[in-house]
Design an enzyme around this catalytic site. Structure first.
Site, PDB file in Angstrom:
ATOM      1  N   ASN A  64      -3.253  12.726  -3.487  1.00  0.00           N
ATOM      2  CA  ASN A  64      -4.120  13.098  -4.208  1.00  0.00           C
ATOM      3  C   ASN A  64      -4.628  14.117  -4.216  1.00  0.00           C
ATOM      4  O   ASN A  64      -4.874  15.082  -5.137  1.00  0.00           O
ATOM      5  CB  ASN A  64      -5.202  11.801  -4.246  1.00  0.00           C
ATOM      6  CG  ASN A  64      -4.963  10.892  -5.621  1.00  0.00           C
ATOM      7  OD1 ASN A  64      -4.497  11.159  -6.473  1.00  0.00           O
ATOM      8  ND2 ASN A  64      -5.784   9.881  -5.432  1.00  0.00           N
ATOM      9  N   GLU A 111      -4.942   2.087  -4.329  1.00  0.00           N
ATOM     10  CA  GLU A 111      -3.573   2.095  -4.187  1.00  0.00           C
ATOM     11  C   GLU A 111      -2.839   0.855  -3.619  1.00  0.00           C
ATOM     12  O   GLU A 111      -1.679   1.291  -3.265  1.00  0.00           O
ATOM     13  CB  GLU A 111      -3.170   3.490  -3.659  1.00  0.00           C
ATOM     14  CG  GLU A 111      -3.553   3.193  -2.197  1.00  0.00           C
ATOM     15  CD  GLU A 111      -4.777   3.679  -1.475  1.00  0.00           C
ATOM     16  OE1 GLU A 111      -5.132   3.966  -0.319  1.00  0.00           O
ATOM     17  OE2 GLU A 111      -5.699   3.954  -2.402  1.00  0.00           O
ATOM     18  N   ASP A 119       0.933  -1.200   0.048  1.00  0.00           N
ATOM     19  CA  ASP A 119      -0.075  -0.012  -0.047  1.00  0.00           C
ATOM     20  C   ASP A 119       1.043   1.327   0.107  1.00  0.00           C
ATOM     21  O   ASP A 119       1.859   1.388   0.623  1.00  0.00           O
ATOM     22  CB  ASP A 119      -1.020  -0.024   1.254  1.00  0.00           C
ATOM     23  CG  ASP A 119      -1.893   0.979   0.986  1.00  0.00           C
ATOM     24  OD1 ASP A 119      -3.108   0.736   0.245  1.00  0.00           O
ATOM     25  OD2 ASP A 119      -1.875   1.916   1.620  1.00  0.00           O
ATOM     26  N   HIS A 167      -5.780  14.384  -9.136  1.00  0.00           N
ATOM     27  CA  HIS A 167      -6.048  12.689  -9.336  1.00  0.00           C
ATOM     28  C   HIS A 167      -5.098  12.402 -10.787  1.00  0.00           C
ATOM     29  O   HIS A 167      -4.519  11.534 -10.979  1.00  0.00           O
ATOM     30  CB  HIS A 167      -7.435  12.331  -9.496  1.00  0.00           C
ATOM     31  CG  HIS A 167      -8.142  12.435  -8.228  1.00  0.00           C
ATOM     32  ND1 HIS A 167      -8.206  11.412  -7.547  1.00  0.00           N
ATOM     33  CD2 HIS A 167      -9.025  13.260  -7.872  1.00  0.00           C
ATOM     34  CE1 HIS A 167      -9.112  11.611  -6.556  1.00  0.00           C
ATOM     35  NE2 HIS A 167      -9.434  12.705  -6.566  1.00  0.00           N
ATOM     36  N   ASP A 185      -2.500   9.357 -10.563  1.00  0.00           N
ATOM     37  CA  ASP A 185      -2.515   8.237 -11.549  1.00  0.00           C
ATOM     38  C   ASP A 185      -1.353   8.183 -12.284  1.00  0.00           C
ATOM     39  O   ASP A 185      -0.656   7.055 -12.338  1.00  0.00           O
ATOM     40  CB  ASP A 185      -3.465   8.895 -12.633  1.00  0.00           C
ATOM     41  CG  ASP A 185      -5.027   8.571 -12.487  1.00  0.00           C
ATOM     42  OD1 ASP A 185      -5.112   7.864 -11.357  1.00  0.00           O
ATOM     43  OD2 ASP A 185      -5.866   8.849 -13.144  1.00  0.00           O
TER      44      ASP A 185
END
Length: 199
Positions: free
Chosen positions: A85, A121, A77, A90, A94
Site C-alpha cells: 500500500n 487484509e 493474511d 491505496h 484495493d
C-alpha cells in the site's frame, strides 16, 4: 431607512446546490453501505463480510456438534500488504484485495464452504465437515493460487495461513477455534511468511 434585500447571485445558488447534492450523495453512499452490510457482503471485495462469517460459523458449529463432524478454519493474511500500500497506493491496494478475494473464493470447491473478508487484509475460510488434513490441503491450494498473482512490480504475491480444526463439543466456543487459527497464522508469519501453519 428601507433596506433592500439582495438577491443571491447565480454563483452563490450554484454553490448551495452543489453542497446539497454532495450531502445527498453522501447519504446515498451510507445507505448503500448499510444495505451491503445487511446483505452480508464486504463492500470492496463483494465476498462475505465479518458478520456473515460469524453467523455462518455459529450455524455450522451447531450442526457439526450435532452430527459429530469436524470443522476447519483458515485465517489468511497477505504478506507485506502495508508495504504494498505504501509503495503502490491505496487504489492499487484495493485492486489487489479484490483480485485475491476472487482468486481465493474459487479455491474451495463445495457450496457449503465460506470465504470471507475478516478485516483489513485478513481473510478467513470456514470448511464444514473438514479435518485438519483437508484444511491444510485447501490452505496449500490458496497459497499456490496467491503465488500466481503478480504485483505491479512483477513480483509474485504471498500470504501466510493458519489452520485449525476440531470436532465441536459443548465446552468449546467457536471463537476458540478462530483464535487458534489466528495464533497459527501469526506463527506462520513469524516463521518467515509464505507458508501454512497447522500445529
Amino acid at each position: 431607512m428601507i433596506s433592500i434585500q439582495q438577491k443571491p447571485s447565480p454563483l452563490h445558488l450554484a454553490k448551495v446546490e452543489v453542497a446539497q447534492l454532495r450531502r445527498e450523495l453522501q447519504l446515498v453512499r451510507l445507505r448503500n453501505k448499510e444495505l451491503e452490510e445487511q446483505a452480508g457482503l464486504d463492500p470492496l471485495t463483494q465476498i462475505a463480510n465479518r458478520g456473515t462469517f460469524d453467523r455462518f460459523l455459529s450455524r455450522e458449529w451447531l450442526r457439526a456438534m450435532r452430527d459429530g463432524h469436524p470443522i476447519s478454519i483458515l485465517m489468511i493474511d497477505i504478506d507485506h500488504f502495508k508495504r504494498f500500500n505504501d509503495t503502490h497506493g491505496h487504489i492499487e491496494g484495493d485492486r489487489l484485495l479484490k483480485r485475491l478475494a476472487k482468486a481465493w473464493s474459487s479455491v474451495p470447491e463445495r457450496a457449503c464452504d465460506l470465504v470471507a473478508r475478516y478485516g483489513g487484509e485478513e481473510f478467513a475460510v470456514i470448511l464444514p465437515g473438514t479435518t485438519s488434513r483437508g484444511g491444510r490441503k485447501v490452505a496449500r491450494d490458496i497459497l499456490a493460487v496467491t503465488r500466481r498473482i503478480i504485483d505491479p512490480m512483477g513480483q509474485s504475491l504471498t500470504c501466510s495461513i493458519g489452520v485449525a480444526a476440531c470436532v465441536p463439543i459443548k465446552e468449546i466456543q467457536p471463537k476458540s477455534l478462530v483464535s487458534l487459527a489466528d495464533q497459527r497464522l501469526y506463527r506462520a508469519k513469524a516463521k518467515g511468511r509464505d507458508r501454512v501453519w497447522a500445529n
